[in-house]
Design an enzyme around this catalytic site. Structure first.
Site, short mmCIF file in Angstrom:
data_model
loop_
_atom_site.label_atom_id
_atom_site.label_comp_id
_atom_site.label_asym_id
_atom_site.label_seq_id
_atom_site.Cartn_x
_atom_site.Cartn_y
_atom_site.Cartn_z
N ASN A 163 0.83 -1.40 0.40
CA ASN A 163 -0.08 0.13 -0.21
C ASN A 163 0.89 1.29 0.09
OD1 ASN A 163 0.86 -0.61 2.60
ND2 ASN A 163 -1.04 -0.01 3.16
N GLU A 260 4.21 -4.74 12.04
CA GLU A 260 3.70 -3.31 12.09
C GLU A 260 2.63 -4.25 10.98
OE1 GLU A 260 3.44 -1.00 12.95
OE2 GLU A 260 5.60 -0.38 13.63
N CYS A 294 -3.33 0.97 6.86
CA CYS A 294 -3.50 0.32 7.62
C CYS A 294 -4.67 0.73 8.84
CB CYS A 294 -2.32 -0.91 8.16
SG CYS A 294 -1.26 0.83 8.61
N GLU A 472 7.66 2.11 15.24
CA GLU A 472 8.49 2.34 14.10
C GLU A 472 8.54 3.96 14.50
OE1 GLU A 472 6.94 0.76 10.65
OE2 GLU A 472 8.51 -0.22 10.52
P1 NDP Z 1 0.75 -9.80 3.51
O1 NDP Z 1 1.02 -9.75 5.46
O2 NDP Z 1 -0.09 -10.23 2.79
O3 NDP Z 1 2.07 -9.32 2.76
C1 NDP Z 1 3.59 -8.25 3.44
C2 NDP Z 1 4.74 -8.80 2.77
O4 NDP Z 1 4.99 -10.24 3.41
C3 NDP Z 1 4.60 -9.18 1.76
O5 NDP Z 1 5.81 -8.73 0.91
C4 NDP Z 1 4.39 -10.48 1.26
O6 NDP Z 1 5.02 -11.20 0.28
C5 NDP Z 1 4.90 -11.00 2.51
N1 NDP Z 1 5.17 -12.30 2.94
C6 NDP Z 1 4.28 -12.95 2.73
N2 NDP Z 1 4.21 -14.45 3.41
C7 NDP Z 1 5.57 -13.95 4.33
C8 NDP Z 1 6.73 -15.16 5.04
N3 NDP Z 1 5.58 -16.32 5.31
N4 NDP Z 1 7.36 -14.80 5.39
C9 NDP Z 1 8.01 -13.52 5.11
N5 NDP Z 1 7.23 -12.70 4.21
C10 NDP Z 1 5.96 -13.42 3.64
O7 NDP Z 1 0.25 -8.16 3.45
P2 NDP Z 1 -0.55 -6.83 2.44
O8 NDP Z 1 0.74 -6.75 1.49
O9 NDP Z 1 -1.39 -7.74 1.76
O10 NDP Z 1 -0.76 -5.51 2.75
C11 NDP Z 1 -1.76 -5.32 3.28
C12 NDP Z 1 -1.62 -5.93 5.18
O11 NDP Z 1 -0.43 -4.90 5.57
C13 NDP Z 1 -2.87 -5.61 5.44
O12 NDP Z 1 -3.34 -7.14 7.04
C14 NDP Z 1 -2.48 -4.16 6.41
O13 NDP Z 1 -3.42 -3.94 7.55
C15 NDP Z 1 -0.88 -3.90 6.17
N6 NDP Z 1 -0.35 -3.35 6.71
C16 NDP Z 1 -0.02 -3.26 8.01
C17 NDP Z 1 0.83 -0.74 8.32
C18 NDP Z 1 1.46 -0.90 9.22
O14 NDP Z 1 2.03 -0.21 9.59
N7 NDP Z 1 1.03 -1.52 10.65
C19 NDP Z 1 1.01 -0.15 7.04
C20 NDP Z 1 0.13 -0.84 5.87
C21 NDP Z 1 0.08 -2.12 5.44
P3 NDP Z 1 3.96 -11.00 -1.39
O15 NDP Z 1 3.01 -9.98 -0.76
O16 NDP Z 1 4.98 -10.23 -2.02
O17 NDP Z 1 3.56 -12.26 -1.65
#
Ligand code: NDP
Length: 498
Positions: A163, A260, A294, A472
């Site tokens: 995002n 996060e 998020c 963070e």
């Molecule tokens: P995901 O949890 O699907 O993915 C996050 C990252 O982790 C991606 O790069 C993903 O790879 C990677 N990933 C997936 N599985 C694994 C694993 N087993 N081990 C290591 N890395 C892995 O989240 P989204 O990308 O769909 O993002 C949306 C989510 O992020 C929402 O829940 C949102 O709330 C949260 N978010 C939180 C924020 C905060 O600061 N608290 C800010 C922004 C978003 P890939 O996607 O390439 O498969």
């Protein structure tokens, strides 16, 4: 002479993108790739090479090799390099914003003023405090003292969500590098492009080869990084399930983690609030970045006596939001990031429509004509929602706003806290005491009084409960990118015990 600026638009294509390791782009060994697409049309932008185990190994090896030199670089010099990077990022703001809009589908009116700028602010903030990261001295009379040395951790793995791709990469690398660590960063598969530009900018600013590396791929690449024995710490922005998987893997060799994660944050509007202000905040706290934020305040609690009027204004203002081509400067809301995510958001919209909640407006898939094959949906408002409805309990991560009616302060605090998440929250009231009473009782990592989603670099950001681990931003992030070594010095003799 300044290099010519590249422009990107909805039809731009890029050449094959590669992993960035030890200061340069490297070809992967098996030639495996994935495609990244523009969410405004579904059209392919380019192929990106996947980092398999050998590329992850190479990136971690490069980061490990660079650690000795970078951690021993005077803090003033590290700060100066990061300050240069922040300046270059701002100089290239417009180009980077277009690239981010191409990859994420976020409206250019947002990316051009927020995504790069707020990341550069964080890099610059940590550049400024690099020289002030130091330990303590403890006097232990009569003949000893201790030094508490604050030392970097080593190789940090950064894993980003889709995002805020470049901003997340900067929020992680800024403090990590300022503290003397090196990093291997994996962007989300849907948005791989801008982290590579960040790596180029760091290199141009003087960050030595191997200090910041980028590996590309999906969850498997992230998992390989988390499992790597030479990684000291993992910092992830992502969903709660991914956070749990990463923490479980990191626990195998007790790596440090910062997580996060997601949220389902409450915005509480009391009847004495400045209504226009509350309305503005509720709209931005739900529909900015097409609702893919998020910390969004997706449970909007409105007090009885102003409820009907508030919902009426909300309907009018939501229907006026201009959804469309993210490259059009007049567009206020672009598409969702991917087809799969559109389907997920639509399943929540369908559930909302078939619930007893009152559909106020929006929630329609927009296709054909100007929307083409993009992943567009109109912003949706549902009123008279119940706390236990699925779309009210779970993170939708799309433009779906739920309005809930409440009577009094105690009731709303209890309902606002009745969730496993705890990322953020807000209270709108002109009553100073009530504002602080409510803020103190909300179980969330950040609470805004009469504002929403403001995250200056100086203040910590992170979650209570299942919304995260660690923080963070702010001085607190320094704690999470360093460890303390106690050096005890005896100025006398050791007594004879045996
Ligand atoms: P995901 O949890 O699907 O993915 C996050 C990252 O982790 C991606 O790069 C993903 O790879 C990677 N990933 C997936 N599985 C694994 C694993 N087993 N081990 C290591 N890395 C892995 O989240 P989204 O990308 O769909 O993002 C949306 C989510 O992020 C929402 O829940 C949102 O709330 C949260 N978010 C939180 C924020 C905060 O600061 N608290 C800010 C922004 C978003 P890939 O996607 O390439 O498969």
């Amino acid at each position: 002479m300044a290099a010519a600026r590249t422009s990107y638009n909805a039809t731009s294509t890029l050449e094959l993108q590669r992993n960035f390791v030890a200061g340069d782009y490297v070809a992967n060994t098996d030639g495996a790739t994935f495609a990244t697409c523009h969410p405004g049309s579904g059209r392919k932008i380019c192929d990106v090479e996947i980092a398999g185990q050998s590329e992850v190994d190479a990136a971690v090896t490069a980061a490990r090799a660079a650690f000795a030199g970078w951690s021993a670089t005077p803090a003033a010099e590290r700060g100066e390099i990061l300050r240069r990077a922040a300046r270059l990022l701002r100089e290239q703001n417009d180009e980077l914003a277009e690239l981010e809009t191409l990859d994420t589908g976020k409206a250019i009116c947002e990316t051009s003023v927020v995504d790069i700028a707020t990341g550069a602010d964080v890099v610059e903030y940590y550049a400024g405090i690099a020289q002030s990261i130091h330990g303590q001295h403890v006097d232990l009379p009569p003949a000893a003292f201790a030094l508490l040395r604050r030392e970097p951790l080593g190789v940090c793995a950064g894993i980003g969500a889709w995002n805020y791709p470049i901003q997340i990469a900067m929020w992680k690398s800024g403090p990590a590098l300022a503290c003397g660590n090196t990093m291997v960063f994996k962007p989300a598969e849907h948005t791989p492009l801008t982290a590579l530009r960040l790596a180029e900018i760091y290199a141009e600013a003087g960050v030595p080869p191997g200090v910041f590396n980028v590996v590309q791929g999906a969850g498997e690449t992230g998992a390989a990084l988390v499992a790597h024995p030479d990684v000291a710490k993992v910092t992830l922005t992502g969903s709660v399930p991914t956070g749990k998987a990463v923490m479980a893997q990191a626990a195998q060799d007790l790596k440090k983690v910062t997580l996060e994660l997601g949220g389902k944050s409450p915005i509480i509007v009391f009847d004495d609030a400045a209504m226009e202000s509350a309305l503005n905040a509720v709209l931005v706290g739900n529909f900015y970045s097409t609702g893919q934020v998020c910390s969004n305040g997706t449970r909007v609690f409105v007090q009885d006596s102003c409820y009907d009027e508030f919902v009426e204004c909300l309907a009018e203002r939501t229907q006026a939001i201009r959804v469309g081509d993210p490259f059009d400067p007049k567009t206020q809301m672009g598409p969702l990031v991917s087809k799969e995510h559109l389907q997920k958001v639509c399943s929540y919209l369908k559930a909302a429509r078939s619930s007893t909640a009152r559909h106020i407006c929006g929630g329609d898939v927009l296709s054909g004509g100007a929307y083409g094959d993009g992943y567009f949906v109109s912003p949706a408002v549902f009123a008279d929602c119940d706390d236990d409805m699925e779309f009210v309990r779970e993170e939708v991560f799309g433009p779906l706003l739920a309005v809930l009616r409440f009577g009094n302060e105690d009731e709303v605090i209890q309902r606002a806290n009745s969730t496993d998440f705890g990322l953020a929250g807000a209270v709108f009231t002109r009553d100073f005491s009530r504002a602080h009473r409510v803020a103190n009782q909300l179980q969330a990592g950040i609470v805004w009084i009469n504002d929403y989603n403001v995250t200056p670099p100086e203040v910590p950001f992170g979650g209570y409960k299942q919304s995260g681990v660690g923080r963070e931003n702010g001085l607190q992030a320094i704690e999470h990118y360093t460890q303390v070594k106690t050096v005890y010095a005896n100025l006398g003799d050791v007594d004879r015990t045996y």
